[in-house]
Design a protein around this motif. Structure first.
Motif, PDB file in Angstrom:
ATOM      1  N   GLU A 109       0.805  -1.216   0.000  1.00  7.97           N
ATOM      2  CA  GLU A 109       0.000   0.000   0.000  1.00  7.97           C
ATOM      3  C   GLU A 109       0.841   1.270   0.000  1.00  7.97           C
ATOM      4  O   GLU A 109       0.296   2.382  -0.032  1.00  7.97           O
ATOM      5  CB  GLU A 109      -0.931   0.012   1.213  1.00  7.97           C
ATOM      6  N   VAL A 110       2.178   1.119   0.041  1.00  3.64           N
ATOM      7  CA  VAL A 110       3.048   2.291   0.007  1.00  3.64           C
ATOM      8  C   VAL A 110       3.027   2.871  -1.403  1.00  3.64           C
ATOM      9  O   VAL A 110       3.361   2.185  -2.365  1.00  3.64           O
ATOM     10  CB  VAL A 110       4.490   1.934   0.410  1.00  3.64           C
ATOM     11  N   PRO A 111       2.625   4.135  -1.579  1.00  7.47           N
ATOM     12  CA  PRO A 111       2.546   4.732  -2.930  1.00  7.47           C
ATOM     13  C   PRO A 111       3.935   4.882  -3.530  1.00  7.47           C
ATOM     14  O   PRO A 111       4.871   5.353  -2.884  1.00  7.47           O
ATOM     15  CB  PRO A 111       1.895   6.099  -2.685  1.00  7.47           C
ATOM     16  N   ARG A 112       4.065   4.475  -4.789  1.00 10.74           N
ATOM     17  CA  ARG A 112       5.348   4.583  -5.494  1.00 10.74           C
ATOM     18  C   ARG A 112       5.088   5.151  -6.887  1.00 10.74           C
ATOM     19  O   ARG A 112       5.012   4.411  -7.863  1.00 10.74           O
ATOM     20  CB  ARG A 112       6.027   3.220  -5.592  1.00 10.74           C
ATOM     21  N   PRO A 113       4.929   6.482  -6.994  1.00 11.69           N
ATOM     22  CA  PRO A 113       4.656   7.088  -8.300  1.00 11.69           C
ATOM     23  C   PRO A 113       5.792   6.820  -9.283  1.00 11.69           C
ATOM     24  O   PRO A 113       6.962   6.718  -8.902  1.00 11.69           O
ATOM     25  CB  PRO A 113       4.555   8.584  -7.973  1.00 11.69           C
ATOM     26  N   ALA A 114       5.444   6.738 -10.547  1.00  8.92           N
ATOM     27  CA  ALA A 114       6.440   6.425 -11.570  1.00  8.92           C
ATOM     28  C   ALA A 114       7.491   7.526 -11.671  1.00  8.92           C
ATOM     29  O   ALA A 114       8.664   7.250 -11.942  1.00  8.92           O
ATOM     30  CB  ALA A 114       5.756   6.220 -12.923  1.00  8.92           C
ATOM     31  N   ASP A 115       7.084   8.782 -11.486  1.00 13.17           N
ATOM     32  CA  ASP A 115       8.037   9.879 -11.620  1.00 13.17           C
ATOM     33  C   ASP A 115       8.810  10.149 -10.344  1.00 13.17           C
ATOM     34  O   ASP A 115       9.638  11.045 -10.282  1.00 13.17           O
ATOM     35  CB  ASP A 115       7.317  11.158 -12.056  1.00 13.17           C
ATOM     36  N   GLY A 116       8.572   9.369  -9.295  1.00 14.67           N
ATOM     37  CA  GLY A 116       9.315   9.535  -8.054  1.00 14.67           C
ATOM     38  C   GLY A 116       8.739  10.599  -7.150  1.00 14.67           C
ATOM     39  O   GLY A 116       8.222  11.616  -7.605  1.00 14.67           O
ATOM     40  N   THR A 117       8.807  10.362  -5.849  1.00 15.67           N
ATOM     41  CA  THR A 117       8.344  11.317  -4.848  1.00 15.67           C
ATOM     42  C   THR A 117       9.562  11.890  -4.137  1.00 15.67           C
ATOM     43  O   THR A 117      10.557  11.200  -3.941  1.00 15.67           O
ATOM     44  CB  THR A 117       7.435  10.609  -3.824  1.00 15.67           C
ATOM     45  N   ALA A 118       9.492  13.164  -3.759  1.00 12.21           N
ATOM     46  CA  ALA A 118      10.585  13.770  -3.010  1.00 12.21           C
ATOM     47  C   ALA A 118      10.881  12.918  -1.782  1.00 12.21           C
ATOM     48  O   ALA A 118       9.962  12.508  -1.057  1.00 12.21           O
ATOM     49  CB  ALA A 118      10.229  15.198  -2.608  1.00 12.21           C
ATOM     50  N   THR A 119      12.157  12.639  -1.539  1.00  9.84           N
ATOM     51  CA  THR A 119      12.550  11.702  -0.483  1.00  9.84           C
ATOM     52  C   THR A 119      12.046  12.128   0.882  1.00  9.84           C
ATOM     53  O   THR A 119      11.486  11.313   1.632  1.00  9.84           O
ATOM     54  CB  THR A 119      14.083  11.569  -0.465  1.00  9.84           C
ATOM     55  N   VAL A 120      12.231  13.398   1.231  1.00 11.65           N
ATOM     56  CA  VAL A 120      11.805  13.863   2.553  1.00 11.65           C
ATOM     57  C   VAL A 120      10.288  13.762   2.679  1.00 11.65           C
ATOM     58  O   VAL A 120       9.764  13.304   3.698  1.00 11.65           O
ATOM     59  CB  VAL A 120      12.290  15.297   2.796  1.00 11.65           C
TER      60      VAL A 120
ATOM     61  N   GLY B   7       5.537  11.066   5.112  1.00 12.87           N
ATOM     62  CA  GLY B   7       4.278  10.344   4.965  1.00 12.87           C
ATOM     63  C   GLY B   7       4.348   8.936   5.502  1.00 12.87           C
ATOM     64  O   GLY B   7       3.408   8.442   6.148  1.00 12.87           O
ATOM     65  N   LEU B   8       5.464   8.237   5.269  1.00 15.02           N
ATOM     66  CA  LEU B   8       5.629   6.864   5.753  1.00 15.02           C
ATOM     67  C   LEU B   8       5.613   6.827   7.272  1.00 15.02           C
ATOM     68  O   LEU B   8       4.927   5.992   7.894  1.00 15.02           O
ATOM     69  CB  LEU B   8       6.953   6.312   5.209  1.00 15.02           C
TER      70      LEU B   8
END
Length: 555
Positions: A133-144, A149-150
């Protein structure tokens, strides 16, 4: 702003008879990577007949290895430290460009160094479902943003409980119960991060929480008493930033109150105390106490009443010396305020003005007037005019008499200068004429004030070719070469502005004749009073450098 706290951590084991103790390892000294400044530290152990050897484990944590040559009926370990809880911004770091978005790969040599922190335990079905259920967008999410969110999601999924059983729960147990201690949530987050390809380690340490100076306007109020205890959390390795602390118990990043003692790949090697005794009956007690030993005055907690009294006493002594020396001073200040409701708006960062800023300034001025100047006069006028800014800034002033005599008795008649009014031009003219009559001045001293139509000429020369003209003026007209021609052109332009913006009355007080009011004759080059361009009140836009005047005889 600095707050120094003394932390005392006592751990005591009482045995029912003298017993032999194996060598004990104590991991209760702040770790080398601790960001909170530790000003003093001591470790006191009973029985006094023992040997201590300070060393560092394979991960760089400090360990005290204790050897006890004699049997004993008691083992006591006392940690005393003083920490400087200067606020730490947990986001004060930069990431390497390749690590700014999730997912990323560690550089090969770094990945080899991080092998112990990338090792995953077998993944159970509950953890597998959680990870899915952890979102993993194709274009990447900002690490921070991803880590925030996690961490917050895990904090919302796992409720906190105090669990006295030793060891750490398996992640499956923690997810199944949706309940765990800080060490259970910390270890679960370690496994989550590792399964996402991020190096993570388990951290054991102290958590210090102090009561807030003021109740926050929104969000949780926090602890109601100063508090400290052993705690556990997680750290993730981010290229460019190093080890960054995440506390899933609170859903926050680790700050100045998180004091790490041991950071290791697995929880067992971060235990505060390890060792063994001969078989016996044991009773155990512990205590964690935090005490404030020094506090700098700060905005939210400036001074105690006693400190204020000492400051006032010094001020009174200085005033007495100034009066005795016939010294007269004026003093000004320029405090800067930022709205707690919208700290990022332009008006609270770089802008000189703004609707919300005006409203709050007017409200604050009213509160100051009520507190310090009952019966005083509140005035909105021109303030500083900084180079490069098209208009002067507003200045709100409160004026009162030191003898207590009121300057104004009807505060309900004050208008809000920043709210649009309902008065008309006719109302303004009527007020000016009535005021002249009441002051005994001739009616002819009132000048209508007009906006400058030359602005339209300037606007026209700046418009693209072919655009319809806003004014009927030909810059190539040969007649403009003479003074009379220019005067005629300006008069023709002025005639296009028929409605005055305001009415102005020259006014001054005579020093003789009982302090009567007097006026003067203004000679105007253009035959009418034309205001300086802008949107300030007319009184702040008078063309003073183009006026000549002579006194007007009393009526």
């Amino acid at each position: 702003m600095s707050i120094h706290v003394a932390l005392e951590h006592r751990t005591r084991y009482l045995f029912d008879r003298p017993v032999a103790l194996t060598p004990h390892v104590v991991r209760l000294r702040p770790a080398p990577h601790c960001r909170t400044p530790i000003l003093a530290y001591s470790l006191t152990v009973e029985p006094t007949e023992h040997f201590v050897n300070w060393q560092q484990d394979p991960f760089g944590n400090f360990e005290a290895r204790l050897v006890f040559p004699e049997k004993t009926t008691e083992l006591s370990i006392v940690v005393d430290l003083v920490a400087d809880l200067t606020v730490i911004n947990p986001f004060d770091f930069f990431l390497e460009p390749e690590a700014e978005r999730i997912p990323f790969d560690y550089e090969p040599d770094l990945a080899r160094d991080l092998v112990p922190y990338l090792e995953c335990d077998p993944v159970g079905p509950l953890l597998r479902d959680w990870l899915a259920e952890v979102p993993r967008p194709a274009d990447g999410t900002a690490t921070v943003e991803f880590l925030v969110g996690l961490n917050q999601r895990l904090q919302g999924d796992i409720a906190y409980t105090t669990r006295m059983e030793p060891g750490v729960q398996d992640p499956e147990v923690t997810l199944d119960r949706a309940l765990g201690s800080c060490r259970d949530s910390g270890w679960l987050l370690v496994q989550i991060l590792r399964n996402l390809g991020l190096a993570a380690r388990f951290v054991s340490g102290y958590l210090v929480q102090l009561t807030a100076d003021e109740v926050p306007l929104d969000g949780p109020a926090g602890t109601s008493v100063d508090f400290t205890d052993l705690h556990a959390w997680c750290e993730v390795f981010l290229p460019g930033a190093g080890w960054v602390g995440l506390d899933p118990t609170s859903g926050l990043f680790a700050g100045e109150g998180h004091i790490p003692l041991a950071a290791t790949p697995r929880p067992a090697s971060a235990a505060p105390v390890t060792g063994a005794t001969e078989p016996c009956e044991v009773s155990f007690d512990f205590a964690n106490v935090v005490t404030r030993v020094h506090e700098d005055p700060r905005v939210t907690l400036p001074y105690t009443p006693e400190q204020w009294e000492r400051i006032d006493a010094v001020g009174r002594a200085v005033d007495e010396r100034l009066v005795a020396g016939d010294v007269r001073l004026t003093e000004g200040g320029e405090p800067t305020f930022v709205s707690v409701d919208d700290m990022d708006a332009v008006e609270w960062t770089t802008g000189a003005d703004g609707d919300d800023k005006r409203a709050k300034a007017w409200e604050l001025t009213g509160r100051l007037a009520e507190a310090f100047a009952p019966g005083g006069l509140v005035h909105a006028g021109q303030g500083k005019w900084y180079p490069g800014e098209p208009l002067p800034r507003w200045q709100l002033g409160v004026h009162w008499r030191t003898d207590g005599e009121p300057l104004w008795s009807h505060p309900e008649l004050f208008a809000d200068p920043f709210e649009p009014g309902t008065s008309t031009r006719a109302d303004a003219e009527a007020l000016a004429r009535r005021l002249a009559t009441r002051l005994g001045l001739p009616d002819g001293v009132i000048h209508p004030a007009y906006e400058d139509p030359l602005l339209a000429v300037l606007a026209e020369v700046r418009t693209p070719a072919g655009a319809p003209p806003e004014v009927d003026l030909d810059p190539t007209d040969a007649g403009l070469a003479s003074e009379a021609g220019r005067a005629a052109a300006v008069a023709a332009l002025d005639a296009t502005v028929a409605e005055p913006t305001a009415w102005v009355m020259p006014l001054h007080r005579l020093r003789t004749g009982g302090g009567r009011w007097a006026t003067s004759r203004w000679t105007l080059r253009r035959g009418r009073l034309v205001l300086v361009p802008g949107d300030s009140p007319a009184g702040l836009r008078l063309p003073l450098d183009s006026l000549t005047w002579t006194p007007t005889p009393p009526a």
